[in-house]
Motif scaffolding. Sequence first.
Motif, short mmCIF file in Angstrom:
data_model
loop_
_atom_site.label_atom_id
_atom_site.label_comp_id
_atom_site.label_asym_id
_atom_site.label_seq_id
_atom_site.Cartn_x
_atom_site.Cartn_y
_atom_site.Cartn_z
N ASN A 176 0.77 -1.36 0.16
CA ASN A 176 0.20 0.12 -0.06
C ASN A 176 1.05 1.32 -0.01
O ASN A 176 0.57 2.03 -0.71
CB ASN A 176 -1.22 0.03 1.24
N ASP A 177 1.98 1.08 0.81
CA ASP A 177 2.78 2.36 0.63
C ASP A 177 3.41 2.58 -0.64
O ASP A 177 3.47 3.81 -1.24
CB ASP A 177 4.02 2.06 1.74
N ILE A 178 3.90 1.61 -1.31
CA ILE A 178 4.36 1.70 -2.74
C ILE A 178 3.45 2.01 -3.48
O ILE A 178 3.56 3.19 -4.43
CB ILE A 178 4.90 0.23 -3.27
N GLN A 179 2.22 1.84 -3.55
CA GLN A 179 1.13 2.32 -4.51
C GLN A 179 0.68 3.59 -4.11
O GLN A 179 0.50 4.45 -5.14
CB GLN A 179 -0.30 1.40 -4.03
N ASN A 180 0.74 3.94 -2.76
CA ASN A 180 0.54 5.47 -2.34
C ASN A 180 1.77 6.34 -3.31
O ASN A 180 1.45 7.35 -3.73
CB ASN A 180 0.41 5.74 -1.18
N LEU A 181 2.91 5.66 -3.16
CA LEU A 181 3.95 6.67 -3.74
C LEU A 181 3.93 6.61 -5.35
O LEU A 181 4.05 7.74 -5.80
CB LEU A 181 5.36 5.97 -3.31
N LEU A 182 3.60 5.45 -5.75
CA LEU A 182 3.29 5.58 -7.30
C LEU A 182 2.25 6.56 -7.64
O LEU A 182 2.22 7.21 -8.69
CB LEU A 182 3.02 4.30 -7.81
N ILE A 185 3.42 10.15 -7.69
CA ILE A 185 4.21 10.54 -8.72
C ILE A 185 3.49 10.65 -9.98
O ILE A 185 3.80 11.55 -10.65
CB ILE A 185 5.22 9.15 -8.97
N GLN A 186 2.31 9.64 -10.01
CA GLN A 186 1.41 10.01 -11.45
C GLN A 186 0.90 11.36 -11.19
O GLN A 186 0.25 11.81 -12.23
CB GLN A 186 0.55 8.46 -11.39
N SER A 187 0.37 11.92 -10.01
CA SER A 187 -0.44 13.13 -9.84
C SER A 187 0.55 14.11 -10.21
O SER A 187 -0.03 15.28 -10.57
CB SER A 187 -0.99 13.04 -8.60
N LEU A 188 1.93 14.20 -10.44
CA LEU A 188 2.66 15.20 -10.78
C LEU A 188 2.68 15.64 -12.25
O LEU A 188 2.65 14.84 -13.14
CB LEU A 188 4.37 14.77 -10.43
N SER A 189 2.55 16.87 -12.42
CA SER A 189 2.49 17.11 -13.92
C SER A 189 3.96 17.97 -14.21
O SER A 189 3.96 18.13 -15.16
CB SER A 189 1.45 18.17 -13.94
N ASP A 190 4.58 18.67 -13.37
CA ASP A 190 5.64 19.54 -13.58
C ASP A 190 6.92 18.47 -13.94
O ASP A 190 7.30 17.77 -13.11
CB ASP A 190 5.95 20.38 -12.35
N PRO A 191 7.68 18.59 -14.95
CA PRO A 191 8.69 17.74 -15.44
C PRO A 191 9.68 17.79 -14.54
O PRO A 191 10.42 16.77 -14.21
CB PRO A 191 9.21 18.52 -16.76
N LEU A 194 8.82 15.64 -11.40
CA LEU A 194 9.07 14.13 -12.14
C LEU A 194 10.36 13.77 -11.80
O LEU A 194 10.58 12.57 -11.45
CB LEU A 194 8.20 14.16 -13.29
N GLU A 195 11.18 14.41 -12.27
CA GLU A 195 12.68 14.09 -12.36
C GLU A 195 13.24 13.87 -10.95
O GLU A 195 13.74 12.93 -10.55
CB GLU A 195 13.36 15.29 -12.93
N ILE A 196 12.81 14.82 -9.91
CA ILE A 196 13.10 14.83 -8.63
C ILE A 196 12.46 13.56 -7.84
O ILE A 196 13.11 12.72 -7.29
CB ILE A 196 12.29 16.06 -7.84
N ALA A 197 11.28 13.19 -8.31
CA ALA A 197 10.64 12.07 -7.92
C ALA A 197 11.17 10.53 -8.11
O ALA A 197 11.29 9.69 -7.62
CB ALA A 197 9.03 12.10 -8.19
N GLY A 198 11.97 10.80 -9.53
CA GLY A 198 12.71 9.52 -9.85
C GLY A 198 13.71 9.28 -8.87
O GLY A 198 14.01 7.87 -8.38
N SER A 199 14.42 10.19 -8.07
CA SER A 199 15.30 9.94 -7.17
C SER A 199 14.56 9.35 -5.99
O SER A 199 15.32 8.21 -5.31
CB SER A 199 16.36 11.29 -6.75
N VAL A 200 13.49 9.57 -5.46
CA VAL A 200 12.96 9.16 -4.25
C VAL A 200 12.46 7.74 -4.71
O VAL A 200 12.71 6.90 -4.03
CB VAL A 200 11.56 9.90 -4.04
N LEU A 201 11.97 7.42 -5.72
CA LEU A 201 11.73 6.28 -6.52
C LEU A 201 12.85 5.11 -6.37
O LEU A 201 12.61 4.05 -5.92
CB LEU A 201 11.02 6.21 -7.84
#
Length: 290
Positions: A176-182, A185-191, A194-201
């Motif tokens: 559920n935590d992973i699903q919440n993270l994804l 990330i999918q809710s982000l629109s600013d490129p 999204l790039e920063i979120a990749g480091s968290v992922l």
Amino acid sequence: MKDTYIQVHPGFIAAMHLELRDSQHDLIFEKEHNLNASLPAADLLVIKEAPSAQIQNEIGVFFRGHNIIEYNDSGESLDINAFYKCIAYAGLYKSYGNALDERKADDITVSIIRESLPRELFKYLSRHGFSIVNPAYGIYHIYGKILFPTQIIITKELNTRKHAWLKALSANLTKNDIQNLLDNIQSLSDPSDLEIAGSVLEASFSANRQIIQQLIGDDTMYEVLMEILEPQLVLRDQEKKEEGRLEGQREGISKTVDLLREFGHDDPEIKAAIMRKYDLSEDEVNLFFQ
């Protein structure tokens, strides 16, 4: 570092950016801020551009003008010595202002972020007259004989909906935590977000390999993961190709230098030719003549 937190520090910086992104235009982020050339760097310094800037985030609402943030990962203990080391970073930061008392002590805060509750530290602080206030899940403010306002953030206890980015650094995530993270990330629109979120992922995946393997076996989840990861995989592929091209170019230049020398050309003449041929600066060309 242990394998479970190989990429945690880059992930932590990225998570803090996303944690405070609603106020990003009011803040300056300086990762690994050097307090002094001979001393370790503070993990993160966040400065308010305007003293009046209001941060509504549960963690950021504690901030003042200058904010030292330290990440205490799962391989490090947070005992009283480590606690005071974080306080010392703030003291050094204050002392290195450009003018006497330029940085006011009451305008500097310390935040220590870690996954689990430091029970022994809290017992020590309580025994020595400090009070610990818990204004929100996972957030503890320390009061008493302390130089700077200090808070300790326990990511395991944070509200998942409000603090998905910091919670993602845990090595004990559920599906559920992973699903919440994804979902976040999918809710982000600013490129750039999204790039920063990749480091968290990436940090999250590195620390939770087993649960990620289970999720990849789920066709729906696999499609979501690939949709998120594809731009980063493409970028990495491009970077590897570019690295290969540059390596090949370096090898070719070295061979050219050797060959021209064999034919009796002197170094200044060769340097000029290489600069024209490969559109390089003199400093870049000099690397081949050391």
